[in-house]
Write a protein that holds these residues in place. Structure first.
Motif, short mmCIF file in Angstrom:
data_model
loop_
_atom_site.label_atom_id
_atom_site.label_comp_id
_atom_site.label_asym_id
_atom_site.label_seq_id
_atom_site.Cartn_x
_atom_site.Cartn_y
_atom_site.Cartn_z
N PHE A 4 15.07 22.39 18.48
CA PHE A 4 13.97 23.43 18.87
C PHE A 4 14.41 24.94 17.91
O PHE A 4 13.58 25.23 17.19
N LEU A 5 15.82 25.23 17.91
CA LEU A 5 16.11 26.69 17.39
C LEU A 5 16.15 26.41 15.80
O LEU A 5 15.97 27.21 14.97
N ALA A 6 16.59 25.03 15.67
CA ALA A 6 16.65 24.97 13.83
C ALA A 6 15.20 24.92 13.41
O ALA A 6 15.05 25.17 12.22
N ALA A 7 14.38 24.38 14.21
CA ALA A 7 13.08 24.27 13.62
C ALA A 7 12.10 25.55 13.90
O ALA A 7 11.18 25.78 13.01
N HIS A 8 12.90 26.28 14.64
CA HIS A 8 12.29 27.72 14.96
C HIS A 8 12.90 28.74 14.94
O HIS A 8 13.39 29.37 15.87
N PRO A 9 13.58 29.16 14.02
CA PRO A 9 14.66 29.97 13.69
C PRO A 9 13.97 31.44 14.15
O PRO A 9 14.83 32.45 14.53
N GLU A 10 12.90 31.76 13.92
CA GLU A 10 12.32 32.87 14.39
C GLU A 10 12.37 33.48 15.81
O GLU A 10 12.18 34.75 16.22
N VAL A 11 12.68 32.49 16.83
CA VAL A 11 12.69 32.83 18.14
C VAL A 11 14.23 33.14 18.65
O VAL A 11 14.40 33.46 19.67
#
Length: 61
Positions: A4-11
């Motif tokens: 999830f973090l790899a796909a959404h680094p903005e979070v």
């Protein structure tokens, strides 16, 4: 979570801020938690009780 973090680094920064609020660092950069833990357990017969305030490793066979 990693995916999830790899796909959404903005979070990442927001998640870090939330985690810091939930578990603030102690003075002196000591990351240990200053928490009181109360435990109570009962066993009967041939029952066993294993309790730990943190890490616990049981290697019996």
């Amino acid at each position: 979570m990693r995916r999830f973090l790899a796909a959404h680094p903005e979070v990442v920064e927001e998640l870090r801020r939330i985690l810091d609020e939930l578990s603030p660092a102690l003075p002196g950069n000591d990351q240990a938690m200053n928490t009181t833990i109360h435990m109570r357990a009962e066993a009967s017969g041939s029952g066993r009780v294993y309790q730990a305030g943190r890490d616990q490793h049981i290697t019996e066979r």
